[in-house]
Design an enzyme around this catalytic site. Structure first.
Site, PDB file in Angstrom:
ATOM      1  N   SER A  64       0.851  -1.191   0.000  1.00  0.00           N
ATOM      2  CA  SER A  64       0.000   0.000   0.000  1.00  0.00           C
ATOM      3  C   SER A  64       0.886   1.240   0.000  1.00  0.00           C
ATOM      4  O   SER A  64       2.094   1.168   0.205  1.00  0.00           O
ATOM      5  CB  SER A  64      -0.904   0.008   1.231  1.00  0.00           C
ATOM      6  OG  SER A  64      -0.121   0.076   2.409  1.00  0.00           O
ATOM      7  N   THR A  80       6.066   1.319   1.087  1.00  0.00           N
ATOM      8  CA  THR A  80       6.972   0.656   0.145  1.00  0.00           C
ATOM      9  C   THR A  80       6.671   1.071  -1.294  1.00  0.00           C
ATOM     10  O   THR A  80       7.588   1.302  -2.092  1.00  0.00           O
ATOM     11  CB  THR A  80       6.859  -0.876   0.281  1.00  0.00           C
ATOM     12  OG1 THR A  80       7.205  -1.255   1.624  1.00  0.00           O
ATOM     13  CG2 THR A  80       7.794  -1.585  -0.682  1.00  0.00           C
ATOM     14  N   ASP A 130      -5.459   3.316  12.096  1.00  0.00           N
ATOM     15  CA  ASP A 130      -5.429   2.037  11.399  1.00  0.00           C
ATOM     16  C   ASP A 130      -6.023   0.999  12.341  1.00  0.00           C
ATOM     17  O   ASP A 130      -5.306   0.260  13.002  1.00  0.00           O
ATOM     18  CB  ASP A 130      -3.986   1.687  11.028  1.00  0.00           C
ATOM     19  CG  ASP A 130      -3.896   0.573   9.996  1.00  0.00           C
ATOM     20  OD1 ASP A 130      -4.956   0.142   9.505  1.00  0.00           O
ATOM     21  OD2 ASP A 130      -2.775   0.137   9.682  1.00  0.00           O
ATOM     22  N   SER A 136      -6.872  -5.997   6.023  1.00  0.00           N
ATOM     23  CA  SER A 136      -6.148  -5.377   4.915  1.00  0.00           C
ATOM     24  C   SER A 136      -4.955  -6.231   4.500  1.00  0.00           C
ATOM     25  O   SER A 136      -4.754  -6.513   3.310  1.00  0.00           O
ATOM     26  CB  SER A 136      -5.676  -3.975   5.318  1.00  0.00           C
ATOM     27  OG  SER A 136      -4.835  -3.411   4.336  1.00  0.00           O
TER      28      SER A 136
END
Length: 505
Positions: A196, A205, A258, A266
């Site tokens: 993501s 990343t 999150d 996810s």
């Protein structure tokens, strides 16, 4: 019902919307934020009404260019607006807000309506907030994970052994994948890495890899690249993998939350979608990251392993030190530069980056049968030191559409400020939170050239006037703002040996 002429507007509001002149709304039953169905001769789309005095004229309806893929329509064409039905999932979201358990039908309906854009950002935010506050049990998370995966493309592989490494993030500079993935690929392990973009960190990343090559790859491209190189480093959102996840992330990002149910779903939904059978989950632990201590980390690891068992994916988790940034570079371009330098000259690379990259790659080398148990890290080092990992990394860059770069060819922010040590002493703390906030203030991750380069790490001795770190930005205004923030929050703290002098009590 309203009949209006379509006008295309190049604007992205982050959700489906239509823009109507306020004169056309007067005396009707339509109000701003009402959910409406826009119908043409060739289809329909749902959006929320935004009113304007000047953006569109009376008799026009503004259609966002970002949403036109949902409906075939010509500019100037007459369309009709009518009230859309209330989403079926609204009562289910309220149920979760009340702390109740959702059944499979309710969870699947919520995810389906997220993907079909029947939920507004406000309604989606309510769902995300409810899971953040009230959590979910493992059955709920498993159902949500499967449905998120099913909403997009599913990649299958000829090989039975397909592996992956994933970090839950939170650590600034967490660029390990740019070393670990080419190490594994060079060893013949199939490792289709999809990532993501940044959620809570200054660079994901995908953001870092995008400095070097294209990361928006289609399924056919990923298959071709992996067949050629054994690996890839792609953005999951470019492949239509688990699109519900990307929509949820876009709501989480502004408030930097999150929720754990979403975190678990996810990560594992992307593993289902990419056909992963074995994965190592990196759980950083420490001050300023998502997981504060080892007990919390072990608890989350058990959930990942249990969820993997429910989904028929072999999961192994590792708790890693996350008390300060990984390596010295934070921000997309700086991290890409440090990763290449580390692949070229691992003996002189930051030890924290090398150790983490080798450890994670080593586990999968063992799971994949390329190394004996206990020998994976040694094999990973041999591949890295020999230059095979660099060669493989460059091959991946080329196959994804880029051109290999030397570290000095990577462009950094032209606006630069050095922050100096105020006294002689030792680095006693580097705040992940403060570093992240300063780098974001400098413009990352959207400004790929923004970031921080640390000159020293915790425990290092410094002399007054030494450079502690350097802030980079592509904007002079953003640099000034980042420097001002840095002077308030002290991302890097220096203390002398004498803490306090006490002469009276």
């Amino acid at each position: 019902m309203l009949f209006l002429n379509a006008k295309f507007i190049d604007l992205d509001l982050g959700e489906s919307a239509v823009i109507v002149n306020e004169e056309d709304l007067k005396g009707t039953s339509y109000y701003p934020q009402d959910r409406v169905l826009i119908e043409s001769h060739a289809g329909s789309v749902i959006g929320n009404i935004y009113s304007t005095k000047t953006m569109v004229q009376k008799g026009e309806v503004g259609m966002l260019v970002s949403e036109l893929s949902e409906i075939s329509i010509s500019e100037g064409e007459e369309v009709k607006l009518r009230h859309a039905e209330k989403p079926e999932s609204i009562p289910f979201i309220k149920k979760k807000m009340d702390g109740q358990v959702l059944n499979p039908h309710e969870i699947r309906t919520i995810i389906d309506e997220i993907v079909s854009k029947k939920l507004s950002n406000i309604e989606l935010s309510a769902f995300v907030s409810s899971t953040y506050i009230n959590g979910m049990n493992m059955d709920e998370i498993s159902e949500m994970t499967k449905r998120i995966a099913e909403t997009g493309d599913m990649i299958s592989w000829e090989k039975s052994l397909v592996v992956d490494i994933h970090s839950i993030g939170g650590v600034p500079g967490n660029k390990y994948a740019l070393l670990s993935i080419p190490i594994l690929a060079a060893a013949g392990i199939t490792v289709p890495k999809t990532s993501s973009r940044a959620i809570t960190s200054p660079a994901g990343t995908a953001d870092v890899m995008e400095v070097l090559t294209n990361v928006e790859l289609k399924e056919e491209e990923i298959k071709r690249i992996v067949k050629t190189t054994n690996g890839c480093l792609a953005w999951g959102g470019g492949v239509n993998l688990a699109p519900a996840d990307d929509i949820i992330i876009n709501v989480e990002r502004p408030v930097s939350i999150d929720p754990q149910p979403q975190l678990l779903a996810s990560v594992m939904a992307k593993k289902i979608a990419t056909g992963i059978k074995y994965t190592v989950i990196d759980i950083p632990v420490g001050k300023g990251v998502k997981i504060k201590n080892e007990a919390e980390g072990a608890k989350l690891a058990r959930k990942f392993i249990e969820l993997g068992e429910m989904l028929n994916i072999k999961v192994e988790c590792v708790l890693t030190y996350g008390g300060q940034p990984l390596g010295r570079a934070i921000g997309p371009a700086l991290e890409a530069k440090e990763a290449i330098e580390s692949l070229q000259d691992p003996k002189n690379a930051p030890k924290s980056l090398i150790e983490k990259s080798l450890s994670l790659a080593g586990i999968l080398l063992e799971l994949g049968g390329a190394a004996q148990i206990g020998e994976g890290q040694n094999l990973a080092w041999e591949i890295l030191e020999s230059g095979k990992a660099l060669e493989k990394f460059n091959q991946i860059i080329v196959e994804q559409g880029g051109t290999p770069k030397k570290p000095e060819e990577i462009e950094l922010g032209e606006y630069v400020e050095e922050i100096l040590a105020p006294i002689d002493g030792y680095i006693t703390d580097i705040s992940n939170t403060a570093i992240t906030n300063v780098v974001k203030e400098a413009g990352a991750p959207r400004d790929k050239k923004a970031g921080i380069l640390l000159n020293s790490k915790i425990g290092n001795k410094v002399t007054q006037g030494d450079v502690l770190y350097t802030i980079y930005s592509g904007s002079e205004e953003r640099l000034i703002s980042a420097v001002n923030l840095a002077r308030r929050v002290y991302p890097v703290k220096v203390e002398g040996m004498l803490i306090e002098r006490i002469s009276k009590f």
